[in-house]
Design a protein around this motif. Structure first.
Motif, PDB file in Angstrom:
ATOM      1  N   ASP A 137      -3.688 -66.136   8.705  1.00 37.01           N
ATOM      2  CA  ASP A 137      -3.716 -66.296  10.146  1.00 37.01           C
ATOM      3  C   ASP A 137      -5.027 -66.905  10.621  1.00 37.01           C
ATOM      4  OD1 ASP A 137      -1.233 -65.541  10.866  1.00 37.01           O
ATOM      5  OD2 ASP A 137      -1.719 -63.497  11.442  1.00 37.01           O
ATOM      6  N   GLY A 138      -5.921 -67.144   9.705  1.00 36.16           N
ATOM      7  CA  GLY A 138      -7.138 -67.851  10.066  1.00 36.16           C
ATOM      8  C   GLY A 138      -8.360 -66.970  10.227  1.00 36.16           C
ATOM      9  N   ARG A 171       2.739 -68.347  24.871  1.00 34.35           N
ATOM     10  CA  ARG A 171       3.394 -68.739  23.631  1.00 34.35           C
ATOM     11  C   ARG A 171       3.976 -67.547  22.895  1.00 34.35           C
ATOM     12  NH1 ARG A 171       0.253 -73.314  20.295  1.00 34.35           N
ATOM     13  NH2 ARG A 171       0.945 -72.152  18.478  1.00 34.35           N
ATOM     14  N   SER A 194      -8.610 -75.810  14.522  1.00 34.52           N
ATOM     15  CA  SER A 194      -9.991 -75.508  14.179  1.00 34.52           C
ATOM     16  C   SER A 194     -10.112 -74.015  13.881  1.00 34.52           C
ATOM     17  CB  SER A 194     -10.908 -75.871  15.340  1.00 34.52           C
ATOM     18  OG  SER A 194     -10.579 -75.074  16.432  1.00 34.52           O
ATOM     19  N   GLN A 241      -6.844 -70.286   5.374  1.00 34.21           N
ATOM     20  CA  GLN A 241      -6.771 -70.378   6.836  1.00 34.21           C
ATOM     21  C   GLN A 241      -6.831 -71.817   7.341  1.00 34.21           C
ATOM     22  OE1 GLN A 241      -9.032 -68.687   5.014  1.00 34.21           O
ATOM     23  NE2 GLN A 241     -10.978 -68.448   6.066  1.00 34.21           N
ATOM     24  N   VAL A 255       5.076 -68.347  15.862  1.00 34.00           N
ATOM     25  CA  VAL A 255       4.230 -68.578  17.033  1.00 34.00           C
ATOM     26  C   VAL A 255       3.062 -69.494  16.710  1.00 34.00           C
ATOM     27  CG1 VAL A 255       2.619 -66.642  16.791  1.00 34.00           C
ATOM     28  CG2 VAL A 255       3.304 -67.392  19.063  1.00 34.00           C
ATOM     29  N   ARG A 256       2.687 -69.532  15.462  1.00 35.84           N
ATOM     30  CA  ARG A 256       1.547 -70.390  15.107  1.00 35.84           C
ATOM     31  C   ARG A 256       1.954 -71.838  14.946  1.00 35.84           C
ATOM     32  NH1 ARG A 256      -1.304 -68.674  10.142  1.00 35.84           N
ATOM     33  NH2 ARG A 256      -2.456 -70.535  10.724  1.00 35.84           N
ATOM     34  N   GLU A 316      -2.619 -68.988  27.590  1.00 34.21           N
ATOM     35  CA  GLU A 316      -1.714 -69.840  26.834  1.00 34.21           C
ATOM     36  C   GLU A 316      -1.181 -69.085  25.606  1.00 34.21           C
ATOM     37  OE1 GLU A 316      -3.423 -73.684  26.241  1.00 34.21           O
ATOM     38  OE2 GLU A 316      -1.741 -74.288  24.965  1.00 34.21           O
ATOM     39  N   PHE A 354      -2.639 -62.540  17.060  1.00 39.38           N
ATOM     40  CA  PHE A 354      -3.763 -62.519  16.136  1.00 39.38           C
ATOM     41  C   PHE A 354      -4.063 -63.887  15.531  1.00 39.38           C
ATOM     42  CE2 PHE A 354      -5.766 -61.819  12.017  1.00 39.38           C
ATOM     43  CZ  PHE A 354      -6.783 -60.948  12.349  1.00 39.38           C
ATOM     44  N   GLY A 355      -3.029 -64.520  14.985  1.00 39.43           N
ATOM     45  CA  GLY A 355      -3.219 -65.806  14.315  1.00 39.43           C
ATOM     46  C   GLY A 355      -3.732 -66.881  15.259  1.00 39.43           C
ATOM     47  N   ARG A 389       5.693 -63.778  14.202  1.00 42.67           N
ATOM     48  CA  ARG A 389       4.261 -63.974  14.004  1.00 42.67           C
ATOM     49  C   ARG A 389       3.996 -65.292  13.275  1.00 42.67           C
ATOM     50  NH1 ARG A 389       0.920 -59.449  10.815  1.00 42.67           N
ATOM     51  NH2 ARG A 389       1.936 -60.454   9.063  1.00 42.67           N
ATOM     52  N   ARG A 435      -5.774 -63.344   6.535  1.00 43.52           N
ATOM     53  CA  ARG A 435      -6.534 -64.515   6.076  1.00 43.52           C
ATOM     54  C   ARG A 435      -5.756 -65.793   6.390  1.00 43.52           C
ATOM     55  NH1 ARG A 435     -10.709 -63.495   2.500  1.00 43.52           N
ATOM     56  NH2 ARG A 435     -11.529 -65.418   3.326  1.00 43.52           N
ATOM     57  N   GLU A 455      -5.418 -66.394  18.010  1.00 43.76           N
ATOM     58  CA  GLU A 455      -6.800 -66.082  18.405  1.00 43.76           C
ATOM     59  C   GLU A 455      -7.773 -66.460  17.308  1.00 43.76           C
ATOM     60  OE1 GLU A 455      -5.439 -62.204  21.018  1.00 43.76           O
ATOM     61  OE2 GLU A 455      -6.608 -61.941  19.206  1.00 43.76           O
ATOM     62  N   GLU A 456      -7.364 -66.215  16.072  1.00 44.57           N
ATOM     63  CA  GLU A 456      -8.295 -66.443  14.973  1.00 44.57           C
ATOM     64  C   GLU A 456      -8.381 -67.910  14.570  1.00 44.57           C
ATOM     65  OE1 GLU A 456     -10.406 -64.431  13.661  1.00 44.57           O
ATOM     66  OE2 GLU A 456      -9.759 -62.693  14.813  1.00 44.57           O
ATOM     67  N   SER A 457      -7.263 -68.635  14.691  1.00 43.80           N
ATOM     68  CA  SER A 457      -7.277 -69.978  14.132  1.00 43.80           C
ATOM     69  C   SER A 457      -7.371 -71.076  15.193  1.00 43.80           C
ATOM     70  CB  SER A 457      -6.042 -70.193  13.248  1.00 43.80           C
ATOM     71  OG  SER A 457      -4.883 -70.131  14.039  1.00 43.80           O
ATOM     72  N   THR A 458      -7.300 -70.720  16.461  1.00 38.03           N
ATOM     73  CA  THR A 458      -7.403 -71.764  17.489  1.00 38.03           C
ATOM     74  C   THR A 458      -8.362 -71.324  18.583  1.00 38.03           C
ATOM     75  OG1 THR A 458      -5.694 -70.924  18.954  1.00 38.03           O
ATOM     76  CG2 THR A 458      -4.953 -72.287  17.112  1.00 38.03           C
ATOM     77  N   GLU A 459      -8.685 -72.280  19.456  1.00 38.18           N
ATOM     78  CA  GLU A 459      -9.554 -71.972  20.592  1.00 38.18           C
ATOM     79  C   GLU A 459      -8.727 -71.801  21.861  1.00 38.18           C
ATOM     80  OE1 GLU A 459     -13.221 -72.519  20.428  1.00 38.18           O
ATOM     81  OE2 GLU A 459     -12.896 -72.461  18.268  1.00 38.18           O
ATOM     82  N   MET A 460      -7.444 -71.568  21.644  1.00 47.47           N
ATOM     83  CA  MET A 460      -6.510 -71.526  22.758  1.00 47.47           C
ATOM     84  C   MET A 460      -6.908 -70.469  23.798  1.00 47.47           C
ATOM     85  SD  MET A 460      -2.470 -71.058  22.247  1.00 47.47           S
ATOM     86  CE  MET A 460      -2.326 -72.383  21.087  1.00 47.47           C
ATOM     87  N   ASN A 497      -0.137 -58.319  17.305  1.00 50.34           N
ATOM     88  CA  ASN A 497       0.194 -58.866  15.997  1.00 50.34           C
ATOM     89  C   ASN A 497       0.478 -60.355  16.094  1.00 50.34           C
ATOM     90  OD1 ASN A 497       0.687 -57.311  13.333  1.00 50.34           O
ATOM     91  ND2 ASN A 497       1.149 -55.825  14.935  1.00 50.34           N
TER      92      ASN A 497
END
Lengths: 303, 379, 334
Positions: A204-205, B118, C18, B77, B154-155, B114, B102-103, B151, A202, B105-110, B99
């Motif tokens: 982690d977004g 990272r 986002s 999040q 990296v975010r 890239e 994951f973060g 993990r 969660r 992918e889920e929290s950015t549109e990167m 692992n």
């Protein structure tokens, strides 16, 4: 499991209690297998001749040996096997999936336990309801309030026998009465999953939906095996709903259990070899599942 | 990067009809890039505080400010924080690479390449580039720990939250990771809030430490300030190993009177203590000196009860005769001392602490001289 | 290393934090109406409540309709005089069906039979299951094989096992009578004699489910630390004493959950009895509420009467499940 060394010494010293132990285990095994063995040998006998002139648990002598009962049973039950599979397989998959979703929403999703507990109590109670308590409303529901056969009239126009509406009714009915046990099985599994792992996801977004999709679902595979096996066995083996919703074994949509329940019944008495052959044919899918996935089945019934 | 401010943060749990105050009016400001260690005994509310900052617990009252945003109501999040859990919480069905991705992918549109770059950069930074295609179950505890850290790193979040991240490691690895984590945090310059019950971690890692007890903030200060100038008796007793000796005393004109001994006060301390009646005298074990002969009012005859040799030093349990009061002293490891021996213990006047007997607040703390600072144990 | 960090950081700065899909609530200065409702629900039930709805709601709707809705409806029908092919009349509700049921000797005997079946079957199955579990737990070889075979009947349908036992209990050629004949007893008309048929059914059901009780007890036994066995041995307890005084008392949890499940199986024994005779009327002396209910409703078309019997059966089940749920709740399992 004991280590081999211990076993070896136990055997060499001719331990009396060990002998008694294995004797007891084998005796129980014989008791468990006798009805099945007697059924199996009988299914190859002619009737009434073979049945009355040989011991019930002895194999047929050549003069009384026949495969005709098996082919007769197969003829009678073949249609039922297909019908049963038509609703048992989808109902199993759907109820397992719904149960997994519900269990996830009731465990790993963070909302107040005070409100979760009564919902869970309803689910657990739902497993133990005697189905008799819902039968009359159930048949009225399908007959009057959800007349699927009218809604699906376009299908019958295509030449499909309208008795097959019973299959669809059975499918939905089995899903509805199967979800409580599926939910409870999955819940016990999800409850033991690391909460920190989900919290981490969660943070982690990931949304609740993404966490299910990417974390929970892939990790649920072992439990899906357990639930699918248990659920399939339950649905395949059921007679009551089939009886109420399809009603006659002569219907083209009759499930296998319904046909078997009336097989070999005539004025002259029961054709036992035919019935035994039928019993084995009807039990074949669940037996196969059991032999292949005995461990998962045991886990399913134990929890 | 941003500073993190907790303002009058309070958490009340409902337990049936009872209300349990887990965190009580905690206010602390963590500067941009600062490493704050939150420490306290179990159940003191430190983890709850951290979880409120993470958004895993709701805030009963008070505010959490991150930079210029109030994040009380933000979902976890959306807070731009990363957390390292005690159990590492690695996803067992994903490789190290997955692992760590994951973060992002889920929290950015990167874009994928890239993300990959990272993850690889960070893995290089953590020295785990060789493990990227393994699964967590194939890693040792120390490696899993690194992956968990990687993990979070990296975010590149505004804030790192760490919940006892080293407690699952064995002692040797733990002290190694302690240094490494500290250096990493310094290099990355990310505001960090680190929860532990281990006071060695608190003393060695934090720029400042925040000490919690019973949900209340006792003191926020640098490790040495907490050690030498504790705000109250709890902090004094919690920081330092073996912990500070305490004696319940009565203040009488110019001296402290206790069951075991009387302690004459020099003029400046007398001034600070005057007005109180029940006080607690505190002295750190390493400040107690064993001397040959009684010389003045701060020397006391004692009997050696137990000696715990540690090699570099001895921990000596001393008993005042005819009383149940004991005094713990650490002495040089070479000092030969035996049980039941009668010795003289000196409690130097410049090293004593005096606390109010009822509130526990410090009335007087020891004088800090450079020489003394140099002798503080570091690892 | 510094260089890597710098590049990493540079790359990060222009990132927009986002979120993925649209399911995450964003806090904005003036939340819309739906957002406000959402927040209010979140405050009341917990932060994930709204988001978790799609996961559990379908199951609950399905269950609400088919299980709980149906039970209430059934209760309603039981208060009408609904029978035959006419439509039920919900305007005239009374307890007539229940009054009739309490004076109907066949319902009374079915209730007694249900009760006897329940108790005898559960106790016998638990006892056999416990014995098997203890045997299997004694570090035997081929443990998996034994376990698999003992549990095998459980995987079979009641319809199938009914066929086997119909043959086992056959008067002239059944295995049971032939074995009894060897020791000079019998033959007994197991399914035709009113005073033995119920026990014959209990035995057959026990055959089918003792493996289940064994699996549950085995899990319970395996959860007991080895130290307890060893401590009892060191304390000088005989094997029998050890099990009786140290081990069995620790299996309370297993016993409770196994008995609840077994009792519910017993209440559902309809399939077995129906298949024995291929019809709605089970052998005389073995009629239970479950068979009586289906017969009244689907054979005699006394829908309301059947519903009333169903409610009695439900009440019986509830008296078992209710305390079980309370027990589970107290132990924090709900």
């Amino acid at each position: 499991m004991a280590d081999a060394e211990e076993d070896a010494s136990a055997l060499s010293s001719v331990d009396l209690s060990r002998v008694a132990l294995y004797g007891a285990l084998l005796a129980v095994m014989a008791a468990i297998l006798t009805p099945i063995e007697a059924g199996l040998v009988t299914s190859f006998k002619t009737s009434p001749g073979g049945v009355s002139s040989t011991l019930p648990f002895a194999p047929p002598t050549p003069e009384f040996f026949t495969l005709s009962k098996w082919s007769a049973a197969l003829n009678a039950l073949g249609r039922g096997m297909v019908n049963s599979a038509l609703y048992a397989i989808p109902a199993t998959v759907i109820s397992a999936f719904l149960g997994s979703l519900a269990a996830y929403g009731l465990t790993q999703a963070q909302w107040k336990p005070r409100y979760k507990a009564p919902l869970l109590a309803l689910v657990v109670a739902g497993i133990f309801i005697p189905y008799q308590a819902v039968l009359v409303p159930l048949s009225r529901f399908w007959a009057v309030y959800a007349p699927l056969d009218e809604w699906l009239s376009f299908l019958w126009a295509l030449g499909i026998n309208d008795d097959y509406v019973g299959i669809l009714e059975l499918l939905i009915t089995h899903v509805a009465y199967g979800v409580p046990i599926c939910t409870v099985l999955f819940r016990s599994y999800y409850k033991n999953m690391s909460i920190e792992m989900v919290e981490s996801a969660r943070l982690d977004g990931a949304s609740l939906r993404r966490v299910y999709r990417r974390i929970i679902l892939p990790l649920s595979t072992p439990m899906f095996a357990v639930v699918l096996i248990y659920q399939f066995t339950q649905i395949w083996n059921d007679l009551l709903f089939a009886l109420v919703l399809v009603s006659t074994e002569s219907s083209p949509a009759a499930p296998v259990t319904l046909i078997l329940a009336g097989l070999g019944q005539s004025q002259e008495g029961v054709d036992f070899p035919l019935r035994m052959a039928g019993a084995f044919i009807a039990a074949l899918p669940t037996l196969a599942v059991y032999v292949m996935f005995g461990e998962e089945f045991a886990e399913g019934v134990a929890s | 990067m941003a500073e993190l401010e907790l303002d009058a943060l309070t958490k009340v749990f409902q337990d049936g009809d009872d209300e349990v105050v887990a965190v009580d009016d905690v206010s602390v400001e963590i500067d941009d890039g600062e490493f704050l260690v939150v420490v306290g005994p179990s159940g003191c509310g430190k983890s709850t505080t951290l979880r409120m900052v993470a958004g895993l617990e709701s805030v009963t009252s008070g505010r959490i400010r991150l930079g210029d945003r109030i994040i009380n109501e933000e979902r976890p999040q959306n807070r731009d924080i990363a957390m390292v859990f005690q159990s590492y919480a690695l996803y067992p069905h994903m490789t190290v690479r997955e692992n760590m991705s994951f973060g992002l992918e889920e929290s950015t549109e990167m874009p994928d390449d890239e993300v990959r770059e990272r993850v690889e950069d960070t893995a290089g930074l953590m020295g785990i580039e060789g493990l990227l295609d393994r699964r967590p179950t194939e890693l040792s505890g120390g490696q899993q720990q690194r992956v968990a850290l990687g993990r979070a790193i990296v975010r590149d979040p505004e804030v790192f939250l760490m919940d006892e991240p080293l407690s699952n490691l064995d002692a040797k690895l733990r002290s190694q990771m302690r240094t490494e984590l500290q250096r990493l945090q310094e290099d990355l310059g990310v505001t960090t809030m680190y929860v532990t019950h281990d006071q060695t971690e608190a003393m060695t890692m934090g720029d400042r430490i925040a000490i919690l007890d019973g949900g209340r903030l006792q003191q926020v200060a640098t490790p040495l300030e907490c050690y030498h100038e504790p705000a109250n008796q709890f902090v004094a007793g919690f920081v330092g190993e073996p912990s500070m000796n305490f004696f319940e005393m009565r203040y009488e004109e110019g001296r402290l009177v206790g069951d075991a001994f009387e302690y004459p006060l020099p003029a400046e301390i007398d001034e600070a203590v005057a007005g109180a009646t029940d006080v607690v005298l505190g002295i750190r074990p390493e400040a107690v000196e064993l001397v040959g002969e009684r010389d003045g009012g701060h020397d006391f005859p004692v009997v050696v009860d137990v000696v715990e040799p540690m090699g570099n030093e001895n921990t000596v349990y001393l008993e005042f005769e005819d009383t149940a009061e004991t005094l713990v002293a650490t002495t040089d490891g070479m000092l030969r001392i035996t049980e039941d021996e009668r010795v003289t213990a000196r409690i130097p006047e410049d090293a004593i602490h005096v606390f109010d007997g009822t509130t526990g607040e410090a009335l007087h703390n020891r004088t800090v001289v450079d020489e003394e600072v140099a002798s503080v144990p570091t690892e | 290393m510094r260089d890597i960090l710098r590049t990493v950081r540079r790359r990060l700065t222009h990132d927009d934090p986002s979120t993925d899909g649209g399911t995450i609530t964003e806090q904005r200065p003036s939340p819309g109406a739906t957002q406000r409702v959402r927040d209010r629900l979140g405050d009341r039930f917990g932060s994930d409540f709204v988001e978790s709805l799609p996961f559990w709601l379908p199951t609950f709707l399905l269950m609400g309709l088919f299980v709980y809705g149906a039970i209430i409806w059934n209760l309603l029908i039981s208060l009408t005089d609904y029978q035959g092919f006419v439509q039920p009349d919900y305007t005239n509700l009374d307890l007539e069906m229940y009054a009739q049921a309490f004076t109907d000797s066949s319902v009374v005997s079915a209730s007694v039979n249900t009760f006897l079946l329940l108790i005898a079957f559960t106790l016998a199955t638990l006892a056999v299951g416990l014995g098997l579990a203890i045997l299997v737990d004694r570090h035997i070889r081929f443990e998996n094989t034994f376990r698999t075979i003992y549990l095998l009947p459980m995987s079979l349908s009641f319809v199938v096992t009914a066929q086997f036992w119909l043959w086992m209990y056959n008067f002239n050629n059944g295995v049971v009578n032939i074995l009894l004949g060897v020791v000079g007893l019998g033959p007994v008309d197991w399914l035709g004699n009113q005073s033995v048929v119920l026990w014959a059914v209990v035995f057959a059901l026990m055959w089918q489910f003792s493996g289940y009780a064994m699996v549950v007890y085995l899990a319970g036994l395996r959860a007991i630390p080895t130290e307890h066995y060893e401590a009892a041995k060191v304390d000088g307890a005989s094997t029998l004493k050890m099990y009786w005084r140290v081990i069995v008392p620790q299996l309370k949890g297993s016993t409770i959950s196994a008995s609840v499940v077994l009792m519910v199986f017993a209440l559902k024994a309809f399939d077995f009895l129906y298949s024995l005779v291929s019809g709605y009327r089970p052998p005389a002396g073995s009629d239970i509420l479950a068979t009586k209910m289906v017969r009244e409703a689907y054979s005699n078309l006394n829908w309301a009467y059947g519903s009333a019997i169903a409610i009695m059966l439900f009440a019986m089940a509830l008296s078992i499940i209710g305390p079980y749920l309370v027990y589970q709740f107290r132990r924090g399992n709900l």
